[in-house]
Design a protein around this motif. Sequence first.
Motif, PDB file in Angstrom:
ATOM      1  N   LYS A   1     -50.241   2.002 -40.243  1.00 58.05           N
ATOM      2  CA  LYS A   1     -49.134   1.127 -39.867  1.00 58.05           C
ATOM      3  C   LYS A   1     -49.439   0.335 -38.600  1.00 58.05           C
ATOM      4  O   LYS A   1     -48.987  -0.784 -38.434  1.00 58.05           O
ATOM      5  CB  LYS A   1     -47.859   1.951 -39.676  1.00 58.05           C
ATOM      6  N   LYS A   2     -50.213   0.930 -37.684  1.00 58.53           N
ATOM      7  CA  LYS A   2     -50.477   0.253 -36.412  1.00 58.53           C
ATOM      8  C   LYS A   2     -51.248  -1.044 -36.602  1.00 58.53           C
ATOM      9  O   LYS A   2     -51.228  -1.923 -35.741  1.00 58.53           O
ATOM     10  CB  LYS A   2     -51.240   1.181 -35.459  1.00 58.53           C
ATOM     11  N   PHE A   3     -51.949  -1.178 -37.736  1.00 54.47           N
ATOM     12  CA  PHE A   3     -52.692  -2.405 -38.019  1.00 54.47           C
ATOM     13  C   PHE A   3     -51.905  -3.368 -38.897  1.00 54.47           C
ATOM     14  O   PHE A   3     -52.402  -4.434 -39.248  1.00 54.47           O
ATOM     15  CB  PHE A   3     -54.033  -2.082 -38.694  1.00 54.47           C
ATOM     16  N   GLY A   4     -50.672  -2.993 -39.266  1.00 52.43           N
ATOM     17  CA  GLY A   4     -49.854  -3.862 -40.090  1.00 52.43           C
ATOM     18  C   GLY A   4     -50.472  -4.135 -41.453  1.00 52.43           C
ATOM     19  O   GLY A   4     -50.455  -5.262 -41.940  1.00 52.43           O
ATOM     20  N   GLN A   5     -51.015  -3.096 -42.104  1.00 48.31           N
ATOM     21  CA  GLN A   5     -51.775  -3.290 -43.336  1.00 48.31           C
ATOM     22  C   GLN A   5     -50.883  -3.367 -44.573  1.00 48.31           C
ATOM     23  O   GLN A   5     -50.037  -2.510 -44.807  1.00 48.31           O
ATOM     24  CB  GLN A   5     -52.788  -2.151 -43.487  1.00 48.31           C
ATOM     25  N   ASN A   6     -51.075  -4.422 -45.332  1.00 48.18           N
ATOM     26  CA  ASN A   6     -50.442  -4.592 -46.637  1.00 48.18           C
ATOM     27  C   ASN A   6     -51.443  -5.297 -47.553  1.00 48.18           C
ATOM     28  O   ASN A   6     -52.165  -6.176 -47.108  1.00 48.18           O
ATOM     29  CB  ASN A   6     -49.176  -5.451 -46.552  1.00 48.18           C
ATOM     30  N   PHE A   7     -51.468  -4.918 -48.829  1.00 43.23           N
ATOM     31  CA  PHE A   7     -52.346  -5.573 -49.793  1.00 43.23           C
ATOM     32  C   PHE A   7     -51.521  -6.507 -50.669  1.00 43.23           C
ATOM     33  O   PHE A   7     -50.423  -6.155 -51.111  1.00 43.23           O
ATOM     34  CB  PHE A   7     -53.049  -4.545 -50.682  1.00 43.23           C
ATOM     35  N   MET A   8     -52.032  -7.691 -50.934  1.00 44.56           N
ATOM     36  CA  MET A   8     -51.352  -8.626 -51.814  1.00 44.56           C
ATOM     37  C   MET A   8     -51.736  -8.297 -53.249  1.00 44.56           C
ATOM     38  O   MET A   8     -52.893  -8.443 -53.640  1.00 44.56           O
ATOM     39  CB  MET A   8     -51.722 -10.062 -51.468  1.00 44.56           C
ATOM     40  N   VAL A   9     -50.760  -7.843 -54.039  1.00 46.34           N
ATOM     41  CA  VAL A   9     -51.042  -7.359 -55.389  1.00 46.34           C
ATOM     42  C   VAL A   9     -50.705  -8.393 -56.464  1.00 46.34           C
ATOM     43  O   VAL A   9     -50.844  -8.113 -57.654  1.00 46.34           O
ATOM     44  CB  VAL A   9     -50.275  -6.042 -55.674  1.00 46.34           C
ATOM     45  N   SER A  10     -50.276  -9.571 -56.067  1.00 45.49           N
ATOM     46  CA  SER A  10     -49.960 -10.627 -57.025  1.00 45.49           C
ATOM     47  C   SER A  10     -51.148 -11.575 -57.166  1.00 45.49           C
ATOM     48  O   SER A  10     -51.490 -12.298 -56.217  1.00 45.49           O
ATOM     49  CB  SER A  10     -48.734 -11.417 -56.575  1.00 45.49           C
ATOM     50  N   PRO A  11     -51.808 -11.602 -58.321  1.00 45.11           N
ATOM     51  CA  PRO A  11     -52.970 -12.499 -58.491  1.00 45.11           C
ATOM     52  C   PRO A  11     -52.589 -13.975 -58.386  1.00 45.11           C
ATOM     53  O   PRO A  11     -53.356 -14.786 -57.860  1.00 45.11           O
ATOM     54  CB  PRO A  11     -53.493 -12.150 -59.882  1.00 45.11           C
ATOM     55  N   SER A  12     -51.399 -14.332 -58.870  1.00 42.67           N
ATOM     56  CA  SER A  12     -50.983 -15.742 -58.798  1.00 42.67           C
ATOM     57  C   SER A  12     -50.744 -16.164 -57.356  1.00 42.67           C
ATOM     58  O   SER A  12     -51.096 -17.287 -56.958  1.00 42.67           O
ATOM     59  CB  SER A  12     -49.719 -15.963 -59.624  1.00 42.67           C
ATOM     60  N   ALA A  13     -50.167 -15.266 -56.550  1.00 39.23           N
ATOM     61  CA  ALA A  13     -49.945 -15.574 -55.131  1.00 39.23           C
ATOM     62  C   ALA A  13     -51.270 -15.724 -54.407  1.00 39.23           C
ATOM     63  O   ALA A  13     -51.440 -16.627 -53.574  1.00 39.23           O
ATOM     64  CB  ALA A  13     -49.099 -14.480 -54.481  1.00 39.23           C
ATOM     65  N   ARG A  14     -52.233 -14.858 -54.720  1.00 37.06           N
ATOM     66  CA  ARG A  14     -53.548 -14.947 -54.079  1.00 37.06           C
ATOM     67  C   ARG A  14     -54.189 -16.304 -54.370  1.00 37.06           C
ATOM     68  O   ARG A  14     -54.729 -16.963 -53.472  1.00 37.06           O
ATOM     69  CB  ARG A  14     -54.452 -13.806 -54.555  1.00 37.06           C
ATOM     70  N   LYS A  15     -54.148 -16.712 -55.628  1.00 37.74           N
ATOM     71  CA  LYS A  15     -54.774 -17.983 -56.011  1.00 37.74           C
ATOM     72  C   LYS A  15     -54.064 -19.172 -55.375  1.00 37.74           C
ATOM     73  O   LYS A  15     -54.706 -20.139 -54.949  1.00 37.74           O
ATOM     74  CB  LYS A  15     -54.791 -18.120 -57.535  1.00 37.74           C
ATOM     75  N   ARG A  16     -52.733 -19.113 -55.302  1.00 36.91           N
ATOM     76  CA  ARG A  16     -51.976 -20.215 -54.689  1.00 36.91           C
ATOM     77  C   ARG A  16     -52.331 -20.363 -53.214  1.00 36.91           C
ATOM     78  O   ARG A  16     -52.512 -21.471 -52.708  1.00 36.91           O
ATOM     79  CB  ARG A  16     -50.469 -19.975 -54.824  1.00 36.91           C
ATOM     80  N   ILE A  17     -52.440 -19.223 -52.526  1.00 31.50           N
ATOM     81  CA  ILE A  17     -52.755 -19.261 -51.092  1.00 31.50           C
ATOM     82  C   ILE A  17     -54.166 -19.800 -50.871  1.00 31.50           C
ATOM     83  O   ILE A  17     -54.383 -20.667 -50.018  1.00 31.50           O
ATOM     84  CB  ILE A  17     -52.604 -17.856 -50.473  1.00 31.50           C
ATOM     85  N   ILE A  18     -55.112 -19.303 -51.639  1.00 30.88           N
ATOM     86  CA  ILE A  18     -56.494 -19.753 -51.485  1.00 30.88           C
ATOM     87  C   ILE A  18     -56.610 -21.249 -51.757  1.00 30.88           C
ATOM     88  O   ILE A  18     -57.372 -21.961 -51.098  1.00 30.88           O
ATOM     89  CB  ILE A  18     -57.428 -18.956 -52.421  1.00 30.88           C
TER      90      ILE A  18
END
Length: 298
Positions: free
Chosen positions: A25-42
């Motif tokens: 938690k101290k590093f604020g870690q979260n994984f993006m599990v949406s492939p469509s969101a990943r592609k849109r951001i990239i």
Amino acid sequence: MEAPDYNSPQALKLFLEEHGMAMQKKFGQNFMVSPSARKRIISLLSINHNDEIWEIGSGLGCMTQELLKNNAIVRAFEIDKGFISILTEIFAQYIKDNQFFVIQGDVLKNWKKETLKKGSDFRGEEIKLFGNLPYNIAASFIAQTISDNFMFDKCVFTVQKEVAHRMVAKPNSKDYSVFSVLCQKNYNVKLGFELAAGNFWPRPNVASQVVILDALAKDKILDCGDTATFVKVVHTLFSQRRKTIYNNLKSLMPENYDAEDFLKSLGISPLLRAENLSVEQFCALSQKYSSVILKGKL
């Protein structure tokens, strides 16, 4: 080593357990599990072949994989030693091909060392910056780069929704702050799309938003004098928001120079508050402060 299924929270959880790792938690870690969101951001990075991308916080590499597939050269800043070990195995071939590099440690401490490898005069114009950033890192990092007169070609950040709104806020609004001024001094800042909590694992308790910073053309960047002084002046004027800029500025002025006269010489009312000043006015104020006060041209 094969990459885990980045689209499945269960698969990611199992992968971490199998490798004796846990989210921190101290590093604020979260994984993006949406492939469509990943592609849109990239896609917002507008990657060209062999573009150099600095990624802040690669985690297990779900976004890294997308960057590499788009033929980017990626320098990943990662603080978690466990993740670094995984990244170097998953992307071993890219490392051999000099397409992927991992920089271990806190990006706030390491980014400047990386720039020096390219030469003392390197100012970052050829690099694009990317990351899913906690607020404290985003604010500190932008402040550091502005202070060092370092400007990326483009930045695409995923941040808390309220942080994104601070970055694009305009004068006379409650969200307008030091962070707003620093971001807008060298960049055209605009909001991207919102991301619901379900796009991440673990699910964050806050709404997220993508924000895009495009570097201004050199002839559009305002002269603020010494950039470190600019940051100091902006922080000082916002230090007590309810006070006038005259009252906040007095702490920076030498005894033989009146803050009210200084402001009036710029056509700025001493009765205004920091939230009323435009980025242009902050730059003009800083530029004159640098040349008149610091250089002794009273």
